[in-house]
Each structure stands twice: as structure tokens, then as C-alpha cells.
Write an enzyme that holds these catalytic residues in place. Structure first.
Site, PDB file in Angstrom:
ATOM      1  N   CYS A   1      -7.532   0.438  -2.430  1.00  0.00           N
ATOM      2  CA  CYS A   1      -6.864   0.253  -1.290  1.00  0.00           C
ATOM      3  C   CYS A   1      -5.644   1.061  -1.259  1.00  0.00           C
ATOM      4  CB  CYS A   1      -6.370  -1.143  -1.264  1.00  0.00           C
ATOM      5  SG  CYS A   1      -5.437  -1.791   0.209  1.00  0.00           S
TER       6      CYS A   1
ATOM      7  N   CYS B   1      -2.393  -0.407   0.051  1.00  0.00           N
ATOM      8  CA  CYS B   1      -1.886  -1.248  -0.714  1.00  0.00           C
ATOM      9  C   CYS B   1      -0.929  -0.684  -1.778  1.00  0.00           C
ATOM     10  CB  CYS B   1      -2.784  -2.383  -1.542  1.00  0.00           C
ATOM     11  SG  CYS B   1      -4.028  -2.908  -0.359  1.00  0.00           S
ATOM     12  N   ASP B   2      -1.551   0.205  -2.167  1.00  0.00           N
ATOM     13  CA  ASP B   2      -1.185   1.183  -3.601  1.00  0.00           C
ATOM     14  C   ASP B   2      -0.673   2.532  -3.567  1.00  0.00           C
ATOM     15  OD1 ASP B   2      -1.813  -1.243  -4.972  1.00  0.00           O
ATOM     16  OD2 ASP B   2      -3.744  -0.765  -5.262  1.00  0.00           O
TER      17      ASP B   2
END
Ligand code: NAP
Length: 315
Positions: A132, A135-136
Site C-alpha cells: 500500500c 499507507c507507507d
């Protein structure tokens, strides 16, 4: 008999549970093999509104679960084998348990990111291996990153990650990309993206004593030689599988298996069956969009139950 059963406990299912429990409909929530969903496999969540300092994914999901329980949602763990949607009330078969009967069902079983299944991958998820970028990506500011895949997801993630990374190397197992032309053009115009095409990922290489990822070993399919591409992060973007196999084709899905809902709603083709979260989302796939769609599914469910009760009174 239950008024509503929710299958799946990611942000979509748990938000639906909070809303239905607060509406006093006492939902039964069935937790599958990955309670809390994909967020439990990430580390810190920094983009869920309301947490200025971020929150760990498992803690966020635990909080949502407690919130649903506080209002009276009932939880049960089990693997749903099938749902008989031929007529209402619906009959839900959970592996090794008695049949569950419910007036309505919310499907929030999510989608699972596909993994490569190569050495070094699973043990480094959350420590340099991610599925992701949204997200990261932030954690790789100024670092070199690898994105694996040749579809729209991979090219979109590679392009997005250039906001943070000093360099993004796109590794794809063939010479030709599967991604749409517009995505390809955008990525090719991006000077931070390097291309390692026709290379099959072989192993994700990690440093000593959990010091994170240091690169990817690939097989150069043209030369037959193994090569090492150095990077601090490896993003696997080879697609997702919506968790819809147990539905046995009773709900309308798209060609990739995602449930099709009536635009702007959570309604499926079966009245009384609603879908929310990643199982019906091919576009956004965020915790906050999943939570929002869970709220919609709960409100659609409430209205549906009200209409049943109204017609029972007037008939
Ligand atoms: P996808 O189109 O199925 O592409 C997956 C890619 O991963 C392919 O290039 C495939 O290689 C590669 N791959 C699969 N298994 C692999 C393995 N074991 N080892 C190495 N490589 C592997 O998946 P997606 O990119 O997630 O897209 C899914 C759908 O969502 C598509 O319809 C896409 O258009 C859509 N989507 C749209 C957008 C957008 O419009 N903004 C963004 C993302 C996704 P091969 O090509 O060799 O098979």
C-alpha cells in the site's frame, strides 16, 4: 433470527456494526481469518482523520471493535462457507456452526493483496515490504524504492511514490506493460522512475537483525543472469483479490470478482444484501472510504428493515 448479519471486520464492517448497534438492531458480526482486515497488517496509520499523531493499524481496529461492542454488537468468529440468498430470511452457513438466519446481510469481506510468494517477502511485511503506497510511502522519504508489477496499480503506485523516494525502480516480469497507455505515459515522463523490465522477482533481501529491506534479487529473463537491485522498500503491486468466492455467483460482480452496487448506494442485485468496503471498491481502497461505505450500508440496511416492518403492519 437476526435482523442484520455483517460478514467481515475491517473498517467497513465495523463501522456498519457501530451504526446498526446504535440503531438498536443488534447486529451479529462474523469475524473471519484476518480480524480487523488489511489494517492489521500495516504499522502506523497516519491518514485516518482524528489521530493527529497517527495510530497503529491494529489499535485503530481494536478501538472500532470496542465501539461496536459498547452499543451491543455481537461478535462471532468463523469461516462463512455460503449464504443462501434464494429467499429471505437469508441462511448463512459458518464452518462447524449452526445455521444463522437473518433478514439482511452486509458483505464487507474486503480484498486481499496478492503477494509474490518469494523468500524474504512475508517476514518483512511492515518492515520494508508493503502492498500500500498510500499507507507507507511517507516512510521512504529520500530513499530508493522498488515497485513490482506491470498493471495500473503498479504504475500508479510508482508515480505516487516518486513524491517521497529519491528513485523508484519498476520491476516487471515481461517487456510489455499491462497498464493503460495514460498511466504508462505518465510514468515514462517521470524522471525519478527507472525501468527493470523482463525481470522476474526471485528474493527480497533483508539486512542483518531486522534492519529492514536492502534490495531485490531478480532474474533477467533476457540474459538468464541474476541481478540485485538495491532499495530500502519493496512495494508489491500485482493486484488484489476480492473475497467473494463464498458467494457462489449469487451477487453480480465485475470481471475481477468485485461486487457491483447500485451507484452511490451499498445495494447489491439481491434486495436485503448490501456490500461495503474493498469488496466493492476497485478505485479508492482506503480505510476512511471503507468506513464511509460501511456507514452507508448500515443506513441502507436500516431503511430496508423499516420498509419490511412498515409493509408487515400495513398488510
Ligand atoms: P492487474 O491489472 O491484474 O496487473 C497485475 C500486474 O502484476 C500484471 O502486470 C502482472 O504481470 C503482475 N503480476 C501478477 N502476478 C505476478 C507475479 N506472481 N509475479 C510478478 N508479477 C506479477 O492488477 P492491477 O494493476 O491491480 O489492476 C486491477 C484492475 O484495477 C485493473 O482493471 C486496473 O485497470 C484497475 N485499476 C485502475 C486504476 C486507475 O484507473 N486509476 C488504478 C489501479 C487499478 P503480467 O502483466 O505479466 O500478467
Amino acid at each position: 433470527m437476526y435482523k442484520s448479519v455483517i460478514i467481515g471486520t475491517g473498517p467497513a464492517g465495523l463501522t456498519a456494526a457501530i451504526y446498526l448497534a446504535r440503531a438498536n438492531l443488534k447486529p451479529l458480526v462474523i469475524e473471519g481469518p484476518e480480524p480487523g482486515g488489511q489494517l492489521t497488517t500495516t504499522t502506523e496509520v497516519e491518514n485516518f482523520p482524528g489521530f493527529p499523531d497517527g495510530i497503529m493499524g491494529p489499535e485503530l481496529m481494536d478501538n472500532m471493535r470496542k465501539q461496536a461492542e459498547r452499543f451491543g454488537a455481537e461478535f462471532r468468529t468463523g469461516w462463512v462457507n455460503s449464504i443462501d440468498m434464494a429467499e429471505r430470511p437469508f441462511k448463512i452457513q459458518v464452518e462447524g456452526q449452526d445455521e444463522i438466519v437473518s433478514e439482511t446481510v452486509i458483505i464487507s469481506t474486503g480484498a486481499s493483496a496478492k503477494y509474490l510468494g518469494i523468500p524474504g517477502e512475508q517476514e518483512n511485511v511492515g518492515y520494508g515490504v508493503s502492498t500500500c503506497a498510500t499507507c507507507d510511502g511517507f516512510f521512504f522519504r529520500g530513499k530508493e524504492i522498488i515497485v513490482i508489477g506491470g498493471g495500473d496499480s503498479a504504475l500508479e503506485e510508482a508515480t505516487f511514490l516518486t513524491r517521497f523516494a529519491s528513485k523508484v525502480t519498476l520491476v516487471h516480469r515481461r517487456e510489455e506493460l499491462r497498464a493503460s497507455k495514460i498511466m504508462q505515459d505518465r510514468a515514462r515522463d517521470n524522471e525519478k522512475i527507472e525501468w527493470a523490465l523482463n525481470r522476474t522477482p526471485v528474493e527480497i533481501l533483508a539486512g542483518e537483525n531486522g534492519s529492514g529491506v536492502k534490495g531485490l534479487k531478480v532474474l533477467n529473463n533476457a540474459t538468464g543472469e541474476e541481478e540485485i537491485i538495491e532499495a530500502s522498500g519493496v512495494f508489491v503491486a500485482i493486484g488484489h483479490n476480492p473475497n467473494t468466492a463464498f458467494l457462489g455467483g449469487q451477487l453480480t460482480t465485475d470481471a475481477n470478482g468485485y461486487i457491483v452496487v447500485n451507484p452511490g448506494t451499498s445495494e447489491t442485485n439481491v434486495p436485503g444484501v448490501f456490500a461495503c468496503g474493498d469488496v466493492q471498491d476497485t478505485r479508492y481502497r482506503q480505510a476512511i472510504t471503507a468506513a464511509g461505505s460501511g456507514c452507508k450500508a448500515a443506513m441502507d440496511t436500516e431503511r430496508f428493515i423499516e420498509s419490511l416492518e412498515h409493509s408487515a403492519v400495513t398488510n
